[in-house]
Design an enzyme around this catalytic site. Structure first.
Site, PDB file in Angstrom:
ATOM      1  N   LYS A   1      -8.000   3.280 -31.880  1.00  0.00           N
ATOM      2  CA  LYS A   1      -7.309   2.829 -33.103  1.00  0.00           C
ATOM      3  C   LYS A   1      -8.286   2.109 -34.025  1.00  0.00           C
ATOM      4  O   LYS A   1      -8.320   2.370 -35.212  1.00  0.00           O
ATOM      5  CB  LYS A   1      -6.154   1.879 -32.782  1.00  0.00           C
ATOM      6  CG  LYS A   1      -4.895   2.480 -32.242  1.00  0.00           C
ATOM      7  CD  LYS A   1      -4.130   3.368 -33.194  1.00  0.00           C
ATOM      8  CE  LYS A   1      -4.609   4.788 -33.127  1.00  0.00           C
ATOM      9  NZ  LYS A   1      -4.017   5.686 -32.222  1.00  0.00           N
TER      10      LYS A   1
ATOM     11  N   ARG B   1      -2.218  16.043 -43.278  1.00  0.00           N
ATOM     12  CA  ARG B   1      -2.870  17.174 -42.615  1.00  0.00           C
ATOM     13  C   ARG B   1      -4.297  17.400 -43.106  1.00  0.00           C
ATOM     14  O   ARG B   1      -5.031  18.216 -42.546  1.00  0.00           O
ATOM     15  CB  ARG B   1      -2.063  18.461 -42.846  1.00  0.00           C
ATOM     16  CG  ARG B   1      -0.635  18.386 -42.341  1.00  0.00           C
ATOM     17  CD  ARG B   1       0.080  19.701 -42.600  1.00  0.00           C
ATOM     18  NE  ARG B   1      -0.541  20.780 -41.863  1.00  0.00           N
ATOM     19  CZ  ARG B   1      -0.267  21.096 -40.615  1.00  0.00           C
ATOM     20  NH1 ARG B   1       0.631  20.404 -39.951  1.00  0.00           N
ATOM     21  NH2 ARG B   1      -0.876  22.085 -40.013  1.00  0.00           N
TER      22      ARG B   1
ATOM     23  N   ASN C   1      -4.636  27.895 -44.010  1.00  0.00           N
ATOM     24  CA  ASN C   1      -4.874  26.831 -43.033  1.00  0.00           C
ATOM     25  C   ASN C   1      -5.409  27.505 -41.770  1.00  0.00           C
ATOM     26  O   ASN C   1      -4.859  28.501 -41.325  1.00  0.00           O
ATOM     27  CB  ASN C   1      -3.519  26.127 -42.766  1.00  0.00           C
ATOM     28  CG  ASN C   1      -3.506  25.268 -41.506  1.00  0.00           C
ATOM     29  OD1 ASN C   1      -2.468  25.108 -40.887  1.00  0.00           O
ATOM     30  ND2 ASN C   1      -4.620  24.712 -41.120  1.00  0.00           N
ATOM     31  N   GLY C   2      -6.514  26.959 -41.207  1.00  0.00           N
ATOM     32  CA  GLY C   2      -7.043  27.544 -39.969  1.00  0.00           C
ATOM     33  C   GLY C   2      -8.420  28.123 -40.185  1.00  0.00           C
ATOM     34  O   GLY C   2      -9.123  27.760 -41.139  1.00  0.00           O
TER      35      GLY C   2
ATOM     36  N   TRP D   1      -8.472  20.196 -45.505  1.00  0.00           N
ATOM     37  CA  TRP D   1      -9.374  19.525 -44.564  1.00  0.00           C
ATOM     38  C   TRP D   1     -10.482  20.541 -44.308  1.00  0.00           C
ATOM     39  O   TRP D   1     -10.255  21.577 -43.681  1.00  0.00           O
ATOM     40  CB  TRP D   1      -8.643  19.176 -43.272  1.00  0.00           C
ATOM     41  CG  TRP D   1      -9.453  18.333 -42.328  1.00  0.00           C
ATOM     42  CD1 TRP D   1      -9.520  16.969 -42.322  1.00  0.00           C
ATOM     43  CD2 TRP D   1     -10.289  18.785 -41.257  1.00  0.00           C
ATOM     44  NE1 TRP D   1     -10.358  16.550 -41.313  1.00  0.00           N
ATOM     45  CE2 TRP D   1     -10.849  17.639 -40.645  1.00  0.00           C
ATOM     46  CE3 TRP D   1     -10.644  20.040 -40.760  1.00  0.00           C
ATOM     47  CZ2 TRP D   1     -11.719  17.710 -39.568  1.00  0.00           C
ATOM     48  CZ3 TRP D   1     -11.515  20.124 -39.688  1.00  0.00           C
ATOM     49  CH2 TRP D   1     -12.041  18.953 -39.099  1.00  0.00           C
TER      50      TRP D   1
ATOM     51  N   GLU E   1     -10.962   4.569 -35.567  1.00  0.00           N
ATOM     52  CA  GLU E   1     -10.535   5.604 -36.510  1.00  0.00           C
ATOM     53  C   GLU E   1     -10.071   5.040 -37.843  1.00  0.00           C
ATOM     54  O   GLU E   1     -10.193   5.702 -38.861  1.00  0.00           O
ATOM     55  CB  GLU E   1      -9.509   6.567 -35.910  1.00  0.00           C
ATOM     56  CG  GLU E   1      -8.151   6.024 -35.619  1.00  0.00           C
ATOM     57  CD  GLU E   1      -7.217   7.067 -35.017  1.00  0.00           C
ATOM     58  OE1 GLU E   1      -7.393   8.262 -35.260  1.00  0.00           O
ATOM     59  OE2 GLU E   1      -6.302   6.660 -34.290  1.00  0.00           O
TER      60      GLU E   1
ATOM     61  N   CYS F   1      -5.093  21.071 -42.976  1.00  0.00           N
ATOM     62  CA  CYS F   1      -4.685  21.692 -44.232  1.00  0.00           C
ATOM     63  C   CYS F   1      -3.169  21.829 -44.289  1.00  0.00           C
ATOM     64  O   CYS F   1      -2.522  22.094 -43.289  1.00  0.00           O
ATOM     65  CB  CYS F   1      -5.296  23.081 -44.460  1.00  0.00           C
ATOM     66  SG  CYS F   1      -7.071  23.074 -44.539  1.00  0.00           S
TER      67      CYS F   1
ATOM     68  N   GLU G   1      -7.194   3.397 -25.884  1.00  0.00           N
ATOM     69  CA  GLU G   1      -6.370   3.608 -27.078  1.00  0.00           C
ATOM     70  C   GLU G   1      -6.633   2.520 -28.126  1.00  0.00           C
ATOM     71  O   GLU G   1      -6.715   2.805 -29.325  1.00  0.00           O
ATOM     72  CB  GLU G   1      -4.885   3.653 -26.667  1.00  0.00           C
ATOM     73  CG  GLU G   1      -3.892   3.785 -27.805  1.00  0.00           C
ATOM     74  CD  GLU G   1      -4.078   5.020 -28.678  1.00  0.00           C
ATOM     75  OE1 GLU G   1      -4.847   5.929 -28.318  1.00  0.00           O
ATOM     76  OE2 GLU G   1      -3.452   5.051 -29.758  1.00  0.00           O
TER      77      GLU G   1
ATOM     78  N   HIS H   1     -22.658  -1.213 -15.039  1.00  0.00           N
ATOM     79  CA  HIS H   1     -23.484  -0.010 -14.880  1.00  0.00           C
ATOM     80  C   HIS H   1     -24.046   0.479 -16.216  1.00  0.00           C
ATOM     81  O   HIS H   1     -24.469   1.621 -16.315  1.00  0.00           O
ATOM     82  CB  HIS H   1     -22.678   1.081 -14.185  1.00  0.00           C
ATOM     83  CG  HIS H   1     -22.175   0.651 -12.838  1.00  0.00           C
ATOM     84  ND1 HIS H   1     -22.977   0.588 -11.733  1.00  0.00           N
ATOM     85  CD2 HIS H   1     -20.963   0.196 -12.457  1.00  0.00           C
ATOM     86  CE1 HIS H   1     -22.285   0.138 -10.698  1.00  0.00           C
ATOM     87  NE2 HIS H   1     -21.054  -0.110 -11.114  1.00  0.00           N
TER      88      HIS H   1
ATOM     89  N   LYS I   1      -4.107  14.701 -39.319  1.00  0.00           N
ATOM     90  CA  LYS I   1      -3.152  14.351 -38.272  1.00  0.00           C
ATOM     91  C   LYS I   1      -2.976  15.475 -37.259  1.00  0.00           C
ATOM     92  O   LYS I   1      -2.804  15.237 -36.081  1.00  0.00           O
ATOM     93  CB  LYS I   1      -1.802  13.997 -38.892  1.00  0.00           C
ATOM     94  CG  LYS I   1      -0.816  13.500 -37.845  1.00  0.00           C
ATOM     95  CD  LYS I   1      -0.006  12.358 -38.336  1.00  0.00           C
ATOM     96  CE  LYS I   1       0.816  11.742 -37.239  1.00  0.00           C
ATOM     97  NZ  LYS I   1       0.067  10.726 -36.485  1.00  0.00           N
TER      98      LYS I   1
HETATM   99  C1  AGP Z   1      -4.593   9.492 -32.984  1.00  0.00           C
HETATM  100  O1  AGP Z   1      -4.607   8.276 -33.624  1.00  0.00           O
HETATM  101  C2  AGP Z   1      -5.521  10.471 -33.496  1.00  0.00           C
HETATM  102  N1  AGP Z   1      -5.539  10.592 -34.885  1.00  0.00           N
HETATM  103  C3  AGP Z   1      -5.726  11.736 -32.706  1.00  0.00           C
HETATM  104  O2  AGP Z   1      -6.579  11.375 -31.677  1.00  0.00           O
HETATM  105  C4  AGP Z   1      -4.516  12.475 -32.111  1.00  0.00           C
HETATM  106  O3  AGP Z   1      -3.931  11.706 -31.114  1.00  0.00           O
HETATM  107  C5  AGP Z   1      -4.987  13.819 -31.543  1.00  0.00           C
HETATM  108  O4  AGP Z   1      -5.466  14.600 -32.588  1.00  0.00           O
HETATM  109  C6  AGP Z   1      -3.924  14.546 -30.772  1.00  0.00           C
HETATM  110  O5  AGP Z   1      -2.846  14.944 -31.571  1.00  0.00           O
HETATM  111  P1  AGP Z   1      -1.553  15.541 -30.899  1.00  0.00           P
HETATM  112  O6  AGP Z   1      -0.897  14.434 -30.149  1.00  0.00           O
HETATM  113  O7  AGP Z   1      -0.734  16.035 -32.044  1.00  0.00           O
HETATM  114  O8  AGP Z   1      -2.002  16.626 -29.977  1.00  0.00           O
END
Ligand code: AGP
Length: 607
Positions: free
Chosen positions: A484, A27, A100-101, A73, A487, A2, A480, A503, A602
């Protein structure tokens, strides 16, 4: 999660608030709303992105010089217009809030306030804040917010306005970010600086458990018991231009391309004439020699950077190292002590689980080093040392340049600790540092091969499953790369230590399954090749990431993404680049919004 924006001043603020929301959309983007106040209260809310709100409010001028806005959000209550913010208390009360929160005791408060006659219009936890302020209000908004704030449990930031208090916005925070933007004769408040960066670089940070009262002439900071707190004005060096796409079709693409600069800036003056200096690391050489353990704690992409950190710290500094997911670690009774260095990694500096893990680690006596991209973020106030990555503002929800900047910092840190502990000899360290200095150029060259990635995306973008494999330093890159792709393209991915494939995950392979294998030159290369053969034997298609000069791999893989030759450990910073490009190319072929993938935000400020 948010985004909050507030303005109080002398200019009509509708456009300022909408622009602020657009900057904070990363956000959260389920729904958005705006409240414009000039004697009367005009509220517009819409489900969807800020563009839907913009269309709903239209282009006509509005005289209000004070207002609040919000991009959501969802946590409590579905994505419907009545759950969007700004939220009002009872009809006619004049109280409006953005939040927010999470308010953890909202159910109890809701019952209590309902019994006192308050009528609810939403399913959100946020609405209790508005009703509580209304309940506590007897002509003084500041006092009402202070009284309401004292009754709230959870972690949150909120801002409130009252129709009968023109020219005053009151906000409070506990655990979620809030910052004030200072301009002569007007004040902004927001969840993050980009909201007002087009207007000012002067900021005042609101700390936890503080209430801030913004009037056109300035902001007053109060503790929970009403005592006035002195707060200086800081100046940030970001510019508004950085928040624009600058001709790129998306922020994510721009940020992928900016990685050579992010790496170069992160190295910056820390490496000068062969000398490596890490100002910000508040440990004496003796304390570094005495370290018994390093624990990396982070979430998501930052967790993967921590995994890279674990490998290089063990390799170069010979310190037993582990890396854990912050949300898991904080509930473990992990054994740490004063000789443990905890390295918390977060681009945002606000991730709630990472912050909680840091608190826990400090309480147990560890030295906590924060690695973050955001100056003044909450993490930087809850640590013993801080090292900044200097990737610049990252707006795309999927982390790209902040990851390569974090990995770069891991290299610098491991080399610095290795030199102090005498576990890496000076000649080897010099050679490695020289190669680190060359990383921006190598990253540029790697990114220049996007044309090799495009046909691979053409071939596989309709597939519904990808497997990623890696060993040693290749494992965090496989993880990673898989994150990517999933997501931003919503394709199911699995990422595994290549040695684990037999396994279980091998059962997933079918004729034509795309399998991305990190097969860069290293001491585990031959082992990776054996795994790659096993993949081929099941008819799956290998997309290998390999080191330039390795022609033999062409016989084993359908597609090869080559990286320039450098030290094996440093290839991690390069190997991720074609995987980001591949994820991007696939997601755009599927017609998806890569900057704002569904369900994500984010900055994750809720557990
Ligand atoms: C990354 O592409 C993601 N959207 C997410 O996993 C992100 O890395 C994670 O929320 C951690 O965020 P931060 O680095 O601000 O702690």
């Amino acid at each position: 999660m948010c985004g909050i924006v507030g303005y109080v001043g002398s200019r009509p603020c509708k456009e300022l608030l909408l622009h602020g929301l657009e900057r904070l959309e990363y956000r959260g983007y389920d729904s958005a709303g705006i409240c414009l106040m000039n004697g009367q209260v005009d509220i517009v809310r819409r489900v969807g992105k800020v563009s839907a709100l913009r269309e709903a409010v239209g282009t006509s001028a509005h005289p209000a010089t004070m207002g609040l806005a919000h991009t959501r959000w969802a946590t409590h209550g579905g994505v419907i217009e009545s759950n969007a913010h700004p939220i009002e208390a009872c009809e006619g009360s004049g109280v409006t809030v953005v939040h927010n929160g999470i308010i953890e005791n909202y159910a109890t408060l809701r019952r209590e306030l309902s019994a006192a006659g308050h009528e609810y219009h939403s399913d959100t936890d946020s609405e209790v804040i508005a009703h509580l302020i209304e309940e506590c209000y007897s002509g003084d908004l500041v006092e009402a917010v202070r009284a309401a704030y004292a009754r709230l449990d959870g972690h949150f930031a909120f801002a409130a306005a009252h129709r009968e208090s023109p020219g005053v916005l009151v906000a409070a925070r506990r655990g979620c970010p809030l910052v004030v933007g200072v301009v002569e004769g007007e004040m902004f408040m927001a969840s993050a600086i980009p909201a007002f960066l087009s207007q000012t670089r002067k900021v005042q940070y609101v700390h936890d458990d503080e209430i801030v009262v913004a009037r056109p002439g300035g902001a007053t900071f109060l503790s929970g018991d009403g005592a006035v707190i002195d707060r200086g004005v800081d100046e940030v060096d970001w510019d508004e231009e950085a928040a624009e796409k600058q001709g790129y079709e998306t922020f994510m693409l721009k940020e992928i391309e900016e990685q050579p600069d992010a790496i170069a800036e992160t190295i910056g003056e820390r490496l000068y004439r062969g000398r490596l200096q890490l100002d910000g690391l508040q440990l004496s050489d003796q304390q570094i020699r005495d370290l018994s353990r390093v624990v990396f704690l982070a979430c998501g992409t930052s967790y993967h950077a921590g995994l890279v950190g674990r490998y290089v710290l063990e390799e170069w500094a010979r310190i037993p190292s582990e890396s854990d997911i912050a949300s898991e670690w904080r509930y473990r009774h992990a054994v740490i002590d004063e000789r443990t260095l905890v390295i918390a990694v977060a681009q945002s500096g606000e991730t709630i689980d990472t912050l909680a893990a840091m608190k826990e680690a400090r309480a147990r006596g560890a030295h906590v080093l924060a690695v973050t991209n955001v100056m003044g973020s909450q993490m930087t106030r809850e640590c013993d040392s801080v090292l900044y990555t200097r990737a610049g503002l990252e707006i795309g929800v999927a982390a790209t340049k902040t990851f390569t900047a974090q990995v770069t910092l891991m290299y610098l840190l491991a080399l610095r600790l290795g030199l102090i502990r005498g576990t890496i000899d000076a000649t080897r360290a010099r050679a490695l540092l020289e190669q680190v200095r060359g990383l921006p150029d190598l990253a540029r060259r790697t990114l220049g091969r996007r044309h090799v990635v495009e046909p691979i995306a053409d071939r596989y973008f309709r597939n519904e499953f990808f497997l990623y494999l890696g060993r040693n330093m290749g494992l965090p890159i496989a993880l990673e790369g898989a994150l990517k792709l999933k997501e931003i393209s919503y394709i199911a991915t699995d990422a595994y230590a290549a040695g684990e494939m037999k396994h279980g995950p091998i059962a997933l392979l079918e004729e034509g399954t795309p399998v991305v294998v990190i097969a860069t030159d290293s001491h585990v290369y031959e082992k990776v090749v054996s795994n790659l053969e096993e993949v081929r034997a099941r008819g799956a298609h290998v997309i290998a990431v390999a080191t330039e000069g390795n022609e033999a791999i062409r016989e084993l893989a359908e597609h090869v993404l080559y990286l320039p030759r450098t030290e094996p450990e440093l290839q991690a910073a390069l190997a991720v680049l074609p995987l980001q490009q591949l994820a991007y190319a696939i997601a755009t072929r599927r017609g998806l919004d890569v900057d704002k993938p569904r369900n994500l935000a984010k900055t994750v400020t809720v557990e």
